[in-house]
Motif scaffolding. Structure first.
Motif, short mmCIF file in Angstrom:
data_model
loop_
_atom_site.label_atom_id
_atom_site.label_comp_id
_atom_site.label_asym_id
_atom_site.label_seq_id
_atom_site.Cartn_x
_atom_site.Cartn_y
_atom_site.Cartn_z
N ARG A 1 0.86 -1.19 0.00
CA ARG A 1 0.00 0.00 0.00
C ARG A 1 0.89 1.24 0.00
N VAL A 2 0.57 2.18 -0.87
CA VAL A 2 1.44 3.36 -1.01
C VAL A 2 0.58 4.61 -1.20
N PHE A 3 1.04 5.68 -0.57
CA PHE A 3 0.44 7.00 -0.70
C PHE A 3 1.49 7.96 -1.26
N PRO A 4 1.08 9.10 -1.78
CA PRO A 4 2.09 10.08 -2.19
C PRO A 4 3.06 10.35 -1.03
N GLN A 5 4.33 10.18 -1.32
CA GLN A 5 5.43 10.48 -0.39
C GLN A 5 5.79 9.35 0.55
N TYR A 6 4.99 8.28 0.64
CA TYR A 6 5.42 7.20 1.53
C TYR A 6 4.76 5.85 1.20
N PHE A 7 5.52 4.79 1.52
CA PHE A 7 5.04 3.41 1.46
C PHE A 7 4.62 2.98 2.86
N TYR A 8 3.62 2.09 2.92
CA TYR A 8 3.23 1.50 4.21
C TYR A 8 4.08 0.26 4.48
N HIS A 9 4.83 0.29 5.59
CA HIS A 9 5.55 -0.88 6.07
C HIS A 9 6.42 -1.53 4.99
N ILE A 10 7.13 -0.70 4.25
CA ILE A 10 7.92 -1.22 3.13
C ILE A 10 9.03 -2.15 3.62
N SER A 11 9.61 -1.85 4.77
CA SER A 11 10.70 -2.70 5.27
C SER A 11 10.20 -4.12 5.55
N ASP A 12 8.99 -4.24 6.09
CA ASP A 12 8.43 -5.57 6.38
C ASP A 12 8.20 -6.35 5.08
N HIS A 13 7.68 -5.65 4.06
CA HIS A 13 7.43 -6.32 2.78
C HIS A 13 8.73 -6.76 2.11
N VAL B 1 9.73 5.19 -8.44
CA VAL B 1 8.32 4.78 -8.36
C VAL B 1 7.50 5.77 -7.53
N LEU B 2 8.01 6.13 -6.38
CA LEU B 2 7.24 6.99 -5.48
C LEU B 2 6.85 8.33 -6.11
N PRO B 3 7.70 8.97 -6.91
CA PRO B 3 7.28 10.23 -7.54
C PRO B 3 6.09 10.08 -8.49
N LEU B 4 5.79 8.86 -8.93
CA LEU B 4 4.65 8.64 -9.83
C LEU B 4 3.34 8.44 -9.08
N ILE B 5 3.41 8.32 -7.75
CA ILE B 5 2.22 8.06 -6.95
C ILE B 5 1.51 9.38 -6.64
N LEU B 6 0.33 9.57 -7.21
CA LEU B 6 -0.44 10.79 -7.02
C LEU B 6 -1.63 10.62 -6.09
N GLU B 7 -1.97 9.37 -5.78
CA GLU B 7 -3.07 9.05 -4.88
C GLU B 7 -2.81 7.68 -4.30
N GLU B 8 -3.64 7.26 -3.34
CA GLU B 8 -3.46 5.94 -2.77
C GLU B 8 -3.43 4.88 -3.87
N SER B 9 -2.40 4.05 -3.85
CA SER B 9 -2.20 3.05 -4.89
C SER B 9 -1.63 1.78 -4.28
N VAL B 10 -1.40 0.80 -5.14
CA VAL B 10 -0.72 -0.43 -4.75
C VAL B 10 0.50 -0.61 -5.63
N VAL B 11 1.63 -0.87 -5.02
CA VAL B 11 2.83 -1.22 -5.77
C VAL B 11 3.05 -2.71 -5.62
N LYS B 12 3.10 -3.41 -6.74
CA LYS B 12 3.32 -4.85 -6.74
C LYS B 12 4.74 -5.14 -7.22
N ILE B 13 5.45 -5.94 -6.45
CA ILE B 13 6.80 -6.35 -6.81
C ILE B 13 6.80 -7.85 -7.04
N ILE B 14 7.27 -8.27 -8.20
CA ILE B 14 7.40 -9.69 -8.52
C ILE B 14 8.87 -9.95 -8.85
N VAL B 15 9.46 -10.93 -8.22
CA VAL B 15 10.84 -11.31 -8.52
C VAL B 15 10.86 -12.79 -8.86
#
Length: 275
Positions: A31-43, A74-88
């Motif tokens: 879960r991501v908002f403009p200027q910050y990710f939620y709990h990115i370290s945990d993910h 990535v974060l500069p492209l977030i203009l509203e609440e969004s989801v960032v999906k990472i697949i490796v």
């Protein structure tokens, strides 16, 4: 939707990629908002643990590059609440199931619209019992790997009034829901199923368990009867937070004071620990 493949704007992947052929990889939804990710370290920690378990760990420099790219590109492209999906994935190579000795990862990052769960958080939701059992595999337990076929099939069995479904293992023990973790209160004690043999170790589940100063937490092997005797039931994941359950297979449950208190507690911690 915007996609990056190996840190370049792209939406195509080789048909020889092992993620497509074998589900050979892991993923995260953040879960991501403009200027910050939620709990990115945990993910990112869970992502890296999964890759290491699969024998394709990221190097320290790769971890730093991924983290920096998420924040700088990535974060500069977030203009509203969004989801960032990472697949490796493990990328290409190898012969059949035999993986290549030298892994060249495919790293896919997507920016997707955020689902909105405020109504469910306020009003509660209904659960059914999925006819699709969860596989038991201690080696893969807890990992958010790409092999999610059980969840895909289980989703097809959801009724029109069901928001989610509870998934059981072959011993008829509670494991999780299709896309969330399961909790309940009984006599002021918080219960949640063990994920030692099956299921996904949700980042929000971990945060709930770690932040329980007011309640005793019991993690163990439980049956459906244990849940049906609960005082309050709720589900959680990192996108929806805590969502009360008001019905399980037609049986009604209240939205209780413990669940509401926990919602308030976790929302406050989210706002102070978003980075």
């Amino acid at each position: 939707m915007t996609w990056f493949v190996n840190y370049r704007l792209d939406n195509s992947l080789s048909v020889a990629d092992r993620g497509l052929a074998y589900g050979d990889g892991v993923f995260e939804t953040i879960r991501v908002f403009p200027q910050y990710f939620y709990h990115i370290s945990d993910h990112l920690s869970r992502l890296c643990r999964g890759l290491a378990k699969l024998g394709m760990p990221l190097t320290l420099s790769q971890k730093h590059y991924l983290y920096d790219f998420l924040h700088s590109n990535v974060l500069p492209l977030i203009l509203e609440e969004s989801v960032v999906k990472i697949i490796v994935t493990r990328g290409e190579g190898g012969r059949g199931y035999l993986a290549p000795k030298n892994c060249i990862h495919s790293i896919i990052i997507g920016i997707l619209p955020a689902p909105h769960y405020q109504y469910q958080r306020d009003k509660g939701i209904s659960l059914s019992i999925s006819p699709v059992p969860v596989s038991t595999n201690r080696f893969l337990a807890g990992m958010k790997h790409l092999n999610r076929l059980e969840n895909v099939i289980a989703k097809q069995f959801l009724g029109p009034d069901d928001f989610e479904a509870i998934m059981l293992n072959d011993k008829q023990e509670l494991v999780e829901c299709i896309q969330s973790n399961l909790f309940w209160y009984k006599n002021g004690i918080l219960y949640t199923p063990s994920l030692a043999f099956s299921g996904v170790q949700g980042t929000y589940r971990s945060a709930i368990v770690q932040n329980q100063n007011n309640y005793m937490v019991q993690i163990g092997h439980f049956l459906l009867d244990d849940l049906m005797a609960a005082d309050e039931v709720f589900i959680s994941n990192s996108l929806m937070g805590i969502v009360p359950v008001i019905r399980v297979s037609g049986e009604s449950f209240p939205i209780g004071i413990h669940t509401r208190k926990l919602q308030i507690l976790m929302q406050a911690k989210d706002m102070h620990g978003v980075h």
